[in-house]
Design an enzyme around this catalytic site. Structure first.
Site, PDB file in Angstrom:
ATOM      1  N   HIS A 244       9.017  -2.672   0.843  1.00 17.69           N
ATOM      2  CA  HIS A 244       8.736  -1.505  -0.006  1.00 17.69           C
ATOM      3  C   HIS A 244       9.499  -0.251   0.426  1.00 17.69           C
ATOM      4  CE1 HIS A 244       5.359  -3.532  -1.937  1.00 17.69           C
ATOM      5  NE2 HIS A 244       4.846  -3.807  -0.767  1.00 17.69           N
TER       6      HIS A 244
HETATM    7  C1  BDR Z   1       3.146   0.951   0.535  1.00 15.66           C
HETATM    8  O1  BDR Z   1       1.863   0.884   1.159  1.00 15.66           O
HETATM    9  C2  BDR Z   1       2.008   0.680   2.540  1.00 15.66           C
HETATM   10  O2  BDR Z   1       1.173  -0.354   2.976  1.00 15.66           O
HETATM   11  C3  BDR Z   1       3.450   0.332   2.785  1.00 15.66           C
HETATM   12  O3  BDR Z   1       3.896   0.848   4.028  1.00 15.66           O
HETATM   13  C4  BDR Z   1       4.187   0.946   1.638  1.00 15.66           C
HETATM   14  O4  BDR Z   1       4.565   2.274   1.925  1.00 15.66           O
HETATM   15  C5  BDR Z   1       3.281  -0.209  -0.447  1.00 15.66           C
HETATM   16  O5  BDR Z   1       2.338  -0.100  -1.461  1.00 15.66           O
END
Ligand code: BDR
Ligand code: CA
Length: 319
Positions: A244
């Site tokens: 992500h």
């Molecule tokens: C986001 O949520 C967090 O768990 C991850 O680091 C990322 O930034 C994904 O939805």
């Protein structure tokens, strides 16, 4: 080569840690500092994790400023164990990273961002990959600095589906009011949300048979990823682990890596079922001017290669 100057705002869990490596190992990015926020874990933990990663890769020269410990309006009661990032936020490794010997700078995240923006001759890009609290606080506290923000490239949101509620993404739902402030601020925005980040994954076999074997740093990252793999395999039914937070940086470095469209986006801060949703006017029903470029897809192969190259760079150049 003109580098892209960024301040990266992290809630260092596993994919944040990998994104930090991409930011530090890519030759086109100049990280002026990391600011930290609550999110994946409490801020004291995410700050410590950020410092641990900098020590791991030998970049203790990069400043870290600790930031928000809670959202602007709602409460923050994280579970003791994160099903995505573990107790310690870095996957509860068998051989955990050592406690950091470096400390954050003696100013808050907002102060650090404000001072850095003010001192810079050129506008700077902000890259928040956790809840938007620090960036929204900066916008409220220092409206005079808005022209110094080149753009905000954020990880968060989605046009439809969520991962923290049926329609809300985790970074946005952790502080919807902060995200609302950011989306209506008028700052140039790129939203790297779930539409594209779910597609930017390292496949499970690829992770084990290729990625992990590249160098000492990929081996360490691999051992960090156990819980993260389990989450994506068992619960998310994704073909691999989603990178992500890294997508923001890849998009910055190579805009062609992402397919995107300009949309008007706002954040629901009232809804019973839709609280924290990034409401995206795909059909321009509201007739409003787009305020964000929204990532919809990614060239996965090139994206993962960029991450690998940056990590290899860091691993080879550790001071
Ligand atoms: C986001 O949520 C967090 O768990 C991850 O680091 C990322 O930034 C994904 O939805
Ligand atoms: Ca994050």
């Amino acid at each position: 080569m003109e580098k892209i100057k960024i301040i990266m705002d992290v809630d260092t869990g596993i994919d944040d840690a990998i994104a930090m490596c991409l930011a530090l190992g890519n030759e086109k990015i100049d990280v002026l500092g990391f600011t930290t926020t609550f999110g994946n874990r409490r801020c004291e933990v995410t700050t410590k994790n950020t410092l641990k990663i900098l020590e791991l890769v030998g970049r203790t020269d990069v400043p870290v400023a600790a930031g928000a410990t809670r959202p602007m309006v709602k409460e923050y009661n994280p579970p003791e164990y994160s099903i995505v990032h573990g107790y310690d936020g870095l996957g509860d490794m068998e051989n955990p990273l050592p406690e950091p010997s470096i400390t954050p700078v003696d100013k808050s995240a907002v102060q650090f961002m404000a001072d850095t923006l003010r001192a810079s001759d050129e506008p700077i890009t902000l890259v928040p990959v956790g809840p938007m609290t620090n960036v929204a606080s900066l916008i409220l506290a220092h409206p005079e600095l808005l022209p110094k923000i080149k753009e905000v490239v954020l990880m968060g949101g989605s046009t439809m589906q969520g991962n923290a509620s049926p329609v809300a993404e985790a970074n946005i739902i952790q502080d919807p009011e902060a995200a609302y402030i950011l989306f209506r601020s008028g700052v140039k925005l790129r939203m790297a949300g779930l539409d594209a980040t779910w597609k930017g994954y390292i496949g499970f076999d690829e992770l084990e048979n290729d990625f992990a074997k590249q160098n000492w740093l990929t081996e360490t990252i691999y051992s960090m990823c156990g819980i993260y793999v389990e989450h994506y395999r068992e619960r998310m039914k994704n073909p691999g682990i989603a990178m992500h937070d890294s997508l923001t940086l890849a998009w910055l470095v190579n805009p062609d890596i992402v397919q995107c469209r300009d949309y008007y986006v706002t954040v629901d801060i009232n809804g019973r079922y839709t609280y924290g949703m990034t409401v995206t006017d795909v059909n321009n029903v509201l007739g409003k001017k787009p305020n964000a470029s929204v990532a919809l897809d990614v060239n996965r192969i090139e994206f993962i290669q960029m991450i690998k190259d940056a990590i290899a760079n860091l691993a080879a150049n550790k001071k």
